[in-house]
Enzyme design. Structure first.
Site, short mmCIF file in Angstrom:
data_model
loop_
_atom_site.label_atom_id
_atom_site.label_comp_id
_atom_site.label_asym_id
_atom_site.label_seq_id
_atom_site.Cartn_x
_atom_site.Cartn_y
_atom_site.Cartn_z
N SER A 8 0.85 -1.18 0.00
CA SER A 8 0.00 0.00 0.00
C SER A 8 0.89 1.23 0.00
O SER A 8 1.77 1.37 0.85
CB SER A 8 -0.89 -0.04 1.25
OG SER A 8 -1.66 1.14 1.35
N LYS B 120 -1.01 -0.82 -4.42
CA LYS B 120 -2.25 -0.09 -4.06
C LYS B 120 -1.88 1.35 -3.82
O LYS B 120 -0.99 1.64 -3.00
CB LYS B 120 -2.86 -0.73 -2.83
CG LYS B 120 -3.87 0.12 -2.08
CD LYS B 120 -4.65 -0.72 -1.08
CE LYS B 120 -4.80 -0.04 0.26
NZ LYS B 120 -5.55 -0.87 1.22
N LEU B 121 -2.56 2.25 -4.54
CA LEU B 121 -2.31 3.68 -4.34
C LEU B 121 -3.40 4.26 -3.48
O LEU B 121 -4.60 4.06 -3.76
CB LEU B 121 -2.30 4.42 -5.69
CG LEU B 121 -1.27 3.99 -6.73
CD1 LEU B 121 -1.42 4.86 -7.98
CD2 LEU B 121 0.14 4.07 -6.18
N LYS B 122 -3.04 5.00 -2.46
CA LYS B 122 -4.01 5.75 -1.69
C LYS B 122 -4.43 6.95 -2.52
O LYS B 122 -3.57 7.61 -3.14
CB LYS B 122 -3.38 6.22 -0.37
CG LYS B 122 -3.11 5.07 0.59
CD LYS B 122 -4.41 4.50 1.13
CE LYS B 122 -4.19 3.56 2.29
NZ LYS B 122 -5.46 3.04 2.83
N ASP C 79 -7.27 3.03 -3.11
CA ASP C 79 -8.01 3.03 -1.85
C ASP C 79 -8.28 4.47 -1.43
O ASP C 79 -7.34 5.24 -1.21
CB ASP C 79 -7.20 2.31 -0.76
CG ASP C 79 -7.95 2.17 0.55
OD1 ASP C 79 -9.13 2.60 0.63
OD2 ASP C 79 -7.36 1.63 1.51
N ASN D 98 -10.33 5.39 1.27
CA ASN D 98 -10.66 5.56 2.70
C ASN D 98 -11.80 6.57 2.90
O ASN D 98 -11.66 7.53 3.68
CB ASN D 98 -9.43 5.97 3.51
CG ASN D 98 -8.43 4.84 3.68
OD1 ASN D 98 -7.36 4.87 3.08
ND2 ASN D 98 -8.76 3.83 4.46
N GLU E 288 -11.18 0.71 -3.63
CA GLU E 288 -11.50 0.34 -2.25
C GLU E 288 -12.16 1.51 -1.52
O GLU E 288 -11.62 2.62 -1.54
CB GLU E 288 -10.20 -0.09 -1.57
CG GLU E 288 -10.32 -0.56 -0.15
CD GLU E 288 -8.95 -1.00 0.41
OE1 GLU E 288 -8.00 -1.20 -0.38
OE2 GLU E 288 -8.84 -1.11 1.64
N ASP F 173 -14.01 -1.94 2.51
CA ASP F 173 -13.11 -2.13 3.66
C ASP F 173 -13.89 -1.66 4.90
O ASP F 173 -14.56 -2.46 5.57
CB ASP F 173 -11.82 -1.31 3.41
CG ASP F 173 -10.85 -1.27 4.59
OD1 ASP F 173 -11.19 -1.78 5.66
OD2 ASP F 173 -9.74 -0.71 4.46
N LYS G 231 -10.13 -7.52 7.10
CA LYS G 231 -9.18 -7.20 8.17
C LYS G 231 -9.73 -7.79 9.45
O LYS G 231 -10.79 -7.36 9.92
CB LYS G 231 -9.04 -5.69 8.34
CG LYS G 231 -8.30 -4.98 7.24
CD LYS G 231 -8.25 -3.48 7.51
CE LYS G 231 -7.60 -2.74 6.36
NZ LYS G 231 -7.91 -1.28 6.41
N GLY H 186 -4.40 -4.71 5.71
CA GLY H 186 -3.35 -4.51 6.70
C GLY H 186 -3.59 -3.26 7.51
O GLY H 186 -4.29 -2.34 7.05
O1 SMG Z 1 -0.55 -2.63 6.73
O2 SMG Z 1 0.07 -2.50 4.66
C1 SMG Z 1 -0.56 -2.08 5.62
C2 SMG Z 1 -1.42 -0.86 5.44
C3 SMG Z 1 -2.44 -1.07 4.41
O3 SMG Z 1 -3.42 0.82 3.40
C4 SMG Z 1 -3.44 0.07 4.33
N1 SMG Z 1 -4.33 0.16 5.34
O4 SMG Z 1 -7.56 1.45 4.55
O5 SMG Z 1 -6.61 -0.33 3.94
C5 SMG Z 1 -6.59 0.72 4.58
C6 SMG Z 1 -5.37 1.16 5.37
C7 SMG Z 1 -5.73 1.45 6.80
C8 SMG Z 1 -4.64 1.99 7.62
S1 SMG Z 1 -4.13 3.55 7.12
C9 SMG Z 1 -3.17 4.24 8.35
MG MG Z 2 -8.62 0.41 3.00
#
Ligand code: SMG
Ligand code: MG
Length: 374
Positions: free
Chosen positions: A141, A167-169, A195, A197, A220, A245, A269, A297
């Site tokens: 990520s 995975k790109l935020k 993703d 969020n 996501e 998610d 998760k 994760g």
């Molecule tokens: O553990 O590789 C990891 C992080 C993966 O992007 C990740 N997690 O929304 O999926 C999600 C985020 C939540 C935590 S962001 C601080």
């Molecule tokens: Mg996510």
């Protein structure tokens, strides 16, 4: 199994680099670990709550509080002790069900008790959960960056390291351009997903549909966690598969989202859904409905990471997860590091989690400990 007590331990671990998402930037991880002590073994649990309630309503201090005030006392009660003596970790979710929410705390305590139980039996998490592979493909990520060139450098590093999926935020203002740049630079063969969020609303549907041309594996959680109907509507307006998610907090919410057509894929998760046993139920439900799942994760230490790798080896986890190597986030992990080999992570085979904190390393990052005797 006879539980003697539980230790709550807080650790603070610096991240190798800041991790920015649509809800904030993490530079260190303040983590609550649990150690369950039984007559036969000790087991570890990791609470995935972040320091602030920005990803979900849980936050680390609230989860420590609910554990000491309600959850652990319930397990320590005569009813709790009897149920655990009879059924072990399988009794935990039922005992804690009357307490609303608090899933990350519930997951952590169930995990610690399950680890102790499995260590005593000499059985691994993978075997207990139903793992069918001895290694899992590893995705990474990638946070939001200040510039596209910076992002490309970081992505190149991960691809060179062997990660099999990126995975790109994303967030409004950081979506089409970084995705287009990654596609242009690294080609159409790279497994790529995004993703958000919860950063968008259904009014952004037409904008989000512009992502379709980049052939992403999935988008996501584009909309708010409670906007399940919005995701169903969005799914009708874009071709990129929707993955949920934050919206999925139990097998029940997963069943509803599936029935409503709100997602084609689920990020599982264990912490978010109340534990590894509930996570397995969602895996089974998704498989029965023909949905792909993958393991998410929460910047776990080796403790949570080892358990996630075991879960990701179940047969329905058909997409690479956010199960990266320890050094993705930490220079020094508290366990022997989880490493990337040929783009994969080996499923631990030792009893329980198969990894244990290294006492000196653990002590060096510990900020407080608290022993709750049964
Ligand atoms: O553990 O590789 C990891 C992080 C993966 O992007 C990740 N997690 O929304 O999926 C999600 C985020 C939540 C935590 S962001 C601080
Ligand atoms: Mg996510």
């Amino acid at each position: 199994m006879k539980l003697r007590g539980i230790e709550l331990r807080r650790v603070s671990m610096p991240l190798v680099s800041p991790f920015r998402t649509s809800f904030g930037t993490q530079t260190e991880r303040d983590i609550l670990l649990l150690k369950a002590v039984t007559d036969d073994a000790e087991g570890w649990g990791e609470c995935v709550a972040l320091a602030d309630p920005l990803y979900s309503s849980e936050y680390v201090e609230s989860q420590a509080d609910v554990l000491r005030r309600f959850l652990i006392p319930k397990l320590a009660s005569p009813e709790g002790q009897a149920a655990i003596a009879r059924s072990g970790a399988a009794a935990v979710a039922g005992l804690l069900h009357p307490f609303k929410g608090q899933r990350m705390a519930k997951a952590a305590v169930e995990m610690a008790i399950l680890d102790a139980e499995l260590r005593a039996l000499g059985r691994s998490f993978g075997r207990e959960l139903g793992a069918v592979d001895d290694r899992v493909p590893s995705g990474v990520s990638v946070g939001i960056h200040d510039s596209v060139p910076q992002l490309l450098t970081v992505v190149e590093g991960y691809l060179d390291a062997g990660y099999v999926r990126i995975k790109l935020k994303i967030e409004p203002g950081w979506d089409l351009a970084p995705v287009a740049a990654v596609r242009e630079r690294f080609g159409g063969d790279v497994l790529l997903q995004v993703d958000a969020n919860t950063a968008y609303t259904l009014r952004d549907a037409r904008h989000l549909a512009k992502l379709d041309e980049f052939e992403l594996l999935l988008i996501e959680q584009p909309l708010e966690e409670e906007d399940v109907l919005g995701h169903a509507a969005l799914a009708r307006q874009m071709a990129t598969p929707i993955c949920l998610d934050e919206s999925i907090v139990s097998a029940q919410t997963a069943a509803a989202a599936i029935a409503l057509g709100a997602c084609q894929i689920i990020n599982i998760k264990p912490g978010r859904v109340g534990g590894y046993l509930e996570a397995r139920k969602i895996h089974d439900l998704a498989a029965a409905n023909g949905l792909a799942v993958w393991c998410g994760g929460m910047l776990e230490t080796g403790i949570g990471r080892a358990a996630n790798v075991a879960l990701a080896a179940l047969p329905g986890f058909t997409l690479p997860g956010d199960v990266s190597a320890s050094d993705r986030f930490y220079h020094t992990d508290i366990t022997e590091p989880i490493v990337l080999e040929d783009g994969h992570i080996a499923v631990p085979t030792g009893p329980g989690l198969g990894v244990t904190p290294i006492p000196e390393v653990l002590d060096a990052v510990t900020t407080s400990t608290e022993w709750i005797v049964f």
